[in-house]
Design a protein around this motif. Structure first.
Motif, PDB file in Angstrom:
ATOM      1  N   ARG A   2      10.441  26.228  12.289  1.00 24.55           N
ATOM      2  CA  ARG A   2       9.442  25.232  12.686  1.00 24.55           C
ATOM      3  C   ARG A   2       9.634  24.785  14.125  1.00 24.55           C
ATOM      4  NH1 ARG A   2       9.333  21.276   7.316  1.00 24.55           N
ATOM      5  NH2 ARG A   2       8.417  22.800   5.870  1.00 24.55           N
ATOM      6  N   PHE A   3      10.906  24.619  14.532  1.00 22.19           N
ATOM      7  CA  PHE A   3      11.163  24.221  15.910  1.00 22.19           C
ATOM      8  C   PHE A   3      10.646  25.279  16.882  1.00 22.19           C
ATOM      9  CE2 PHE A   3      13.963  24.871  19.567  1.00 22.19           C
ATOM     10  CZ  PHE A   3      13.757  23.686  20.236  1.00 22.19           C
ATOM     11  N   ARG A   4      10.977  26.546  16.615  1.00 21.38           N
ATOM     12  CA  ARG A   4      10.517  27.605  17.514  1.00 21.38           C
ATOM     13  C   ARG A   4       8.999  27.703  17.522  1.00 21.38           C
ATOM     14  NH1 ARG A   4      12.846  31.595  20.226  1.00 21.38           N
ATOM     15  NH2 ARG A   4      14.858  30.949  19.396  1.00 21.38           N
ATOM     16  N   GLN A   5       8.355  27.527  16.363  1.00 23.55           N
ATOM     17  CA  GLN A   5       6.897  27.585  16.297  1.00 23.55           C
ATOM     18  C   GLN A   5       6.281  26.478  17.149  1.00 23.55           C
ATOM     19  OE1 GLN A   5       5.228  26.907  12.414  1.00 23.55           O
ATOM     20  NE2 GLN A   5       3.487  28.241  12.815  1.00 23.55           N
ATOM     21  N   MET A   6       6.861  25.267  17.072  1.00 24.79           N
ATOM     22  CA  MET A   6       6.354  24.167  17.873  1.00 24.79           C
ATOM     23  C   MET A   6       6.565  24.429  19.355  1.00 24.79           C
ATOM     24  SD  MET A   6       7.588  21.388  19.761  1.00 24.79           S
ATOM     25  CE  MET A   6       9.229  21.095  19.133  1.00 24.79           C
ATOM     26  N   ALA A   7       7.812  24.859  19.745  1.00 24.08           N
ATOM     27  CA  ALA A   7       8.138  25.037  21.153  1.00 24.08           C
ATOM     28  C   ALA A   7       7.320  26.146  21.794  1.00 24.08           C
ATOM     29  CB  ALA A   7       9.624  25.333  21.298  1.00 24.08           C
ATOM     30  N   GLU A   8       6.974  27.183  21.026  1.00 21.10           N
ATOM     31  CA  GLU A   8       6.284  28.333  21.609  1.00 21.10           C
ATOM     32  C   GLU A   8       4.773  28.188  21.609  1.00 21.10           C
ATOM     33  OE1 GLU A   8       7.661  31.750  19.552  1.00 21.10           O
ATOM     34  OE2 GLU A   8       9.686  31.688  20.453  1.00 21.10           O
ATOM     35  N   ASN A   9       4.232  27.111  21.065  1.00 25.75           N
ATOM     36  CA  ASN A   9       2.786  26.941  21.008  1.00 25.75           C
ATOM     37  C   ASN A   9       2.288  25.724  21.769  1.00 25.75           C
ATOM     38  OD1 ASN A   9       1.494  29.046  19.003  1.00 25.75           O
ATOM     39  ND2 ASN A   9       3.466  28.437  18.110  1.00 25.75           N
ATOM     40  N   ILE A  10       3.178  24.852  22.248  1.00 30.23           N
ATOM     41  CA  ILE A  10       2.706  23.728  23.047  1.00 30.23           C
ATOM     42  C   ILE A  10       2.372  24.222  24.448  1.00 30.23           C
ATOM     43  CG2 ILE A  10       4.030  22.033  21.740  1.00 30.23           C
ATOM     44  CD1 ILE A  10       6.118  22.071  23.909  1.00 30.23           C
ATOM     45  N   SER A  38      13.238  35.631  34.216  1.00 32.17           N
ATOM     46  CA  SER A  38      13.758  35.320  35.549  1.00 32.17           C
ATOM     47  C   SER A  38      14.422  33.959  35.586  1.00 32.17           C
ATOM     48  CB  SER A  38      12.614  35.384  36.574  1.00 32.17           C
ATOM     49  OG  SER A  38      11.658  34.342  36.329  1.00 32.17           O
ATOM     50  N   LEU A  39      13.874  32.992  34.842  1.00 26.28           N
ATOM     51  CA  LEU A  39      14.482  31.657  34.812  1.00 26.28           C
ATOM     52  C   LEU A  39      15.792  31.674  34.044  1.00 26.28           C
ATOM     53  CD1 LEU A  39      14.245  28.698  35.577  1.00 26.28           C
ATOM     54  CD2 LEU A  39      13.003  28.292  33.437  1.00 26.28           C
ATOM     55  N   LEU A  40      15.848  32.444  32.946  1.00 25.63           N
ATOM     56  CA  LEU A  40      17.092  32.534  32.190  1.00 25.63           C
ATOM     57  C   LEU A  40      18.188  33.188  33.021  1.00 25.63           C
ATOM     58  CD1 LEU A  40      15.682  33.609  28.706  1.00 25.63           C
ATOM     59  CD2 LEU A  40      16.608  31.370  29.322  1.00 25.63           C
ATOM     60  N   ALA A  41      17.805  34.151  33.851  1.00 28.73           N
ATOM     61  CA  ALA A  41      18.790  34.831  34.690  1.00 28.73           C
ATOM     62  C   ALA A  41      19.208  33.971  35.877  1.00 28.73           C
ATOM     63  CB  ALA A  41      18.224  36.175  35.183  1.00 28.73           C
ATOM     64  N   MET A  46      20.664  28.228  31.663  1.00 28.35           N
ATOM     65  CA  MET A  46      19.409  27.944  30.972  1.00 28.35           C
ATOM     66  C   MET A  46      19.519  28.518  29.564  1.00 28.35           C
ATOM     67  SD  MET A  46      16.411  26.511  31.365  1.00 28.35           S
ATOM     68  CE  MET A  46      16.354  26.367  33.153  1.00 28.35           C
ATOM     69  N   LEU A  47      19.425  27.628  28.553  1.00 31.80           N
ATOM     70  CA  LEU A  47      19.592  28.056  27.166  1.00 31.80           C
ATOM     71  C   LEU A  47      18.276  28.497  26.542  1.00 31.80           C
ATOM     72  CD1 LEU A  47      21.992  25.195  26.018  1.00 31.80           C
ATOM     73  CD2 LEU A  47      22.596  27.452  26.872  1.00 31.80           C
ATOM     74  N   TYR A  48      17.162  27.838  26.890  1.00 30.74           N
ATOM     75  CA  TYR A  48      15.870  28.183  26.289  1.00 30.74           C
ATOM     76  C   TYR A  48      14.762  27.670  27.198  1.00 30.74           C
ATOM     77  CZ  TYR A  48      11.813  28.224  23.204  1.00 30.74           C
ATOM     78  OH  TYR A  48      10.573  28.453  22.671  1.00 30.74           O
ATOM     79  N   VAL A  49      13.665  28.421  27.302  1.00 26.72           N
ATOM     80  CA  VAL A  49      12.466  27.970  28.003  1.00 26.72           C
ATOM     81  C   VAL A  49      11.254  28.464  27.220  1.00 26.72           C
ATOM     82  CG1 VAL A  49      12.453  30.015  29.498  1.00 26.72           C
ATOM     83  CG2 VAL A  49      11.223  27.956  30.195  1.00 26.72           C
ATOM     84  N   SER A  50      10.266  27.581  27.068  1.00 28.99           N
ATOM     85  CA  SER A  50       9.089  27.927  26.266  1.00 28.99           C
ATOM     86  C   SER A  50       8.171  28.855  27.047  1.00 28.99           C
ATOM     87  CB  SER A  50       8.340  26.651  25.867  1.00 28.99           C
ATOM     88  OG  SER A  50       7.842  25.991  27.012  1.00 28.99           O
ATOM     89  N   PRO A  51       7.319  29.628  26.338  1.00 28.68           N
ATOM     90  CA  PRO A  51       6.424  30.586  27.012  1.00 28.68           C
ATOM     91  C   PRO A  51       5.448  29.937  27.987  1.00 28.68           C
ATOM     92  CG  PRO A  51       6.616  31.104  24.685  1.00 28.68           C
ATOM     93  CD  PRO A  51       7.293  29.784  24.874  1.00 28.68           C
ATOM     94  N   GLU A 107       2.784  22.442  27.249  1.00 27.19           N
ATOM     95  CA  GLU A 107       3.743  21.948  28.225  1.00 27.19           C
ATOM     96  C   GLU A 107       4.979  22.861  28.247  1.00 27.19           C
ATOM     97  OE1 GLU A 107       2.383  20.179  25.930  1.00 27.19           O
ATOM     98  OE2 GLU A 107       1.130  18.683  26.950  1.00 27.19           O
ATOM     99  N   VAL A 108       5.672  22.855  29.406  1.00 25.40           N
ATOM    100  CA  VAL A 108       6.900  23.629  29.535  1.00 25.40           C
ATOM    101  C   VAL A 108       8.035  22.835  28.904  1.00 25.40           C
ATOM    102  CG1 VAL A 108       8.548  24.709  31.105  1.00 25.40           C
ATOM    103  CG2 VAL A 108       6.104  24.735  31.633  1.00 25.40           C
ATOM    104  N   PHE A 109       8.790  23.516  28.069  1.00 25.74           N
ATOM    105  CA  PHE A 109       9.923  22.884  27.365  1.00 25.74           C
ATOM    106  C   PHE A 109      11.136  23.766  27.570  1.00 25.74           C
ATOM    107  CE2 PHE A 109      12.564  22.722  23.547  1.00 25.74           C
ATOM    108  CZ  PHE A 109      12.810  21.360  23.460  1.00 25.74           C
ATOM    109  N   TRP A 110      12.234  23.176  28.097  1.00 27.16           N
ATOM    110  CA  TRP A 110      13.437  23.982  28.287  1.00 27.16           C
ATOM    111  C   TRP A 110      14.685  23.184  27.946  1.00 27.16           C
ATOM    112  CZ3 TRP A 110      10.912  22.687  33.074  1.00 27.16           C
ATOM    113  CH2 TRP A 110      11.613  21.818  33.897  1.00 27.16           C
ATOM    114  N   MET A 111      15.770  23.929  27.719  1.00 30.46           N
ATOM    115  CA  MET A 111      17.071  23.318  27.438  1.00 30.46           C
ATOM    116  C   MET A 111      18.117  23.988  28.319  1.00 30.46           C
ATOM    117  SD  MET A 111      17.212  22.822  23.299  1.00 30.46           S
ATOM    118  CE  MET A 111      16.944  24.569  22.979  1.00 30.46           C
ATOM    119  N   THR A 112      19.041  23.167  28.886  1.00 34.24           N
ATOM    120  CA  THR A 112      20.144  23.676  29.696  1.00 34.24           C
ATOM    121  C   THR A 112      21.453  23.111  29.182  1.00 34.24           C
ATOM    122  OG1 THR A 112      20.140  21.848  31.285  1.00 34.24           O
ATOM    123  CG2 THR A 112      18.609  23.670  31.703  1.00 34.24           C
TER     124      THR A 112
END
Length: 470
Positions: A389-397, A428-431, A411-416, A399-404
């Motif tokens: 559910r968390f991934r479904q929410m993060a990948e469909n909003i 590129s952001l993860l790298a 960079m641990l996660y960034v939304s599409p 707004e940009v959502f990321w975690m570091t």
């Protein structure tokens, strides 16, 4: 027996003195080695850090040359750290929480080469850290250090290489000395063993024969305890032991019953099987978990009491190989037809029949430790559903959502949505976690960077800024 009178302790003491003398000799040779190498670990740590700094100096200088003004302070700090490390390595002192001894004589020429080279390079590094980027002195200094920093790395690496070679020479010399001591002490020890066999072991073997008879159940045997030597004392001990064994057997029976009580109260299910895989006994946790009473389980085949595909075959394999099988996964079927995931450990054991105390042979048994994993699987399913559910929410909003990480170095996660707004890929952001900052409009960049480093930690970060799309 006369030769053992009051002298056996002295002979054993002599045998023990032989390795003690060898230990003292080894310590006598080993102490100078320890004194010579007591600071080696600290020296290698500091020298290794200095070698890393020689590589980092170029990276920081390069960041300053491409316009990263905030990295000037980083270049100054690393220049100062390299200088302090070099002084500590040559003269001794405290650095990086270590207290260093002055460098060994073998390493000083290599350190002197680094120091001489550093004296010519440091002014240019200071100029790169302080001069305006567009000024001719800056460009000249930067062009000078670009090639010389590689030579600084090579010279710093040679310091470590020379020091390691010196340490290896000391180790090799110490190994040769210890090998010689070991060989000499081995010869003395072999001679001592020959003497002990003649004057100590043979008389004791006679007492060993008497002990075996007592161990076979003949507790009425009394040894001749006449005399005042050590072996006579041992004979008296055997006689006292025989009179106490009866009481000890009673105490052991009480302990067995106590152990059975503990097993009955264990939270995991326990099943003891006979060699034909029929149930001998079960504990309370198993009976309550599977809705059985003790009389209903005893004597029944394993597959009737615990219907699980593959369990019987695993039990037969343990009987055949006498090797324990741990954490086996099975699916049992309950009375209601529902599946129950189990984790089972099967171990072989040998238990004497209580009804046949005179029988010498013991019958092979199996012990099954059974854990019901139903609750664990339900909990794991709940965690997976929450993550989905968390991934479904993060990948469909939108707004940009990321975690570091807390230090913002990874960079641990960034939304599409990042790709849609920034026009750059998530990969590129993860790298490169600072890629998002490089895209900010130059007029907004300093303000956003300052807010990211201060306000985010306080929880009041909310900034509006412009970005430049590729």
């Amino acid at each position: 027996m006369g030769i053992l009178r009051i002298t056996i302790g002295k002979k054993i003491g002599l045998l023990l003195l032989i390795p003690l003398m060898g230990s003292f000799a080894a310590v006598g040779f080993f102490a100078p080695y320890l004194r010579a190498t007591r600071g080696d670990a600290h020296f290698v740590n500091v020298a290794g850090r200095q070698r890393m700094l020689s590589a980092e100096l170029y990276s920081w200088a390069n960041m300053v040359s491409i316009g990263q003004e905030e990295d000037r302070q980083g270049l100054r700090l690393r220049t100062a750290e390299f200088d302090a490390s070099l002084i500590a390595l040559r003269q001794g002192g405290r650095i990086l929480d270590f207290v260093l001894e002055p460098a060994p004589a073998e390493v000083r020429p290599a350190l002197d080469e680094v120091a001489n080279f550093w004296r010519g390079l440091k002014p240019d590094l200071d100029l790169v850290a302080d001069a305006p980027r567009a000024s001719p002195p800056f460009r000249k200094a930067y062009g000078s250090i670009e090639s010389r920093l590689q030579e600084l790395r090579d010279r710093s690496n040679r310091v470590v290489t020379v020091f390691e070679a010196r340490t290896e020479r000391l180790k090799r010399r110490m190994r040769n000395i210890l090998a010689a001591i070991t060989g000499f002490m081995g010869l003395i020890f072999i001679a001592g063993l020959a003497l002990s066999k003649r004057y100590i072991v043979r008389p004791i073997l006679r007492l060993d024969e008497a002990a075996r008879r007592i161990g076979g159940g003949d507790f009425s045997l009394k040894l001749d305890a006449a005399g005042q030597d050590e072996l006579s004392t041992l004979a008296k001990t055997f006689n006292a032991m025989a009179s106490r064994v009866g009481g000890l057997l009673g105490a052991l029976d009480l302990r067995r019953k106590h152990a059975e009580t503990i097993i009955a109260s264990m939270p995991s299910g326990l099943v003891v099987l006979r060699g034909d895989l029929t149930v001998l006994r079960t504990n309370r946790a198993f009976r309550e978990s599977f809705g059985l009473d003790e009389s209903a389980a005893a004597g029944r085949p394993l597959e009737d009491v615990l219907p699980a595909a593959g369990l019987r075959e695993a039990a037969l394999e343990v009987l055949a190989t006498r090797r324990t099988k741990q954490s086996l996964r099975f699916d049992a079927v309950g009375k209601d037809g529902a599946r129950r995931p189990l984790r089972v450990t099967i171990a072989g054991t040998r238990l004497a029949e209580e009804e046949e105390e005179e029988e010498e042979e013991e019958e092979e048994r199996l012990l099954l430790v059974i854990e019901d994993l139903s609750e664990q699987e339900r909990a794991a399913d709940a965690v997976q559903e929450s993550e989905r559910r968390f991934r479904q929410m993060a990948e469909n909003i939108e707004e940009v959502f990321w975690m570091t990480d807390p230090n913002k170095n990874e960079m641990l996660y960034v939304s599409p949505a990042y790709e849609k707004i920034w026009g750059r890929t998530c990969e590129s952001l993860l790298a490169s976690p600072r890629d998002w900052l490089d895209a900010i409009h130059p007029e907004d960049k300093d303000r956003v960077l300052e807010a990211a480093l201060t306000k985010q930690a306080r929880g009041d970060y909310e900034e509006e800024f412009r970005i430049t799309r590729p």
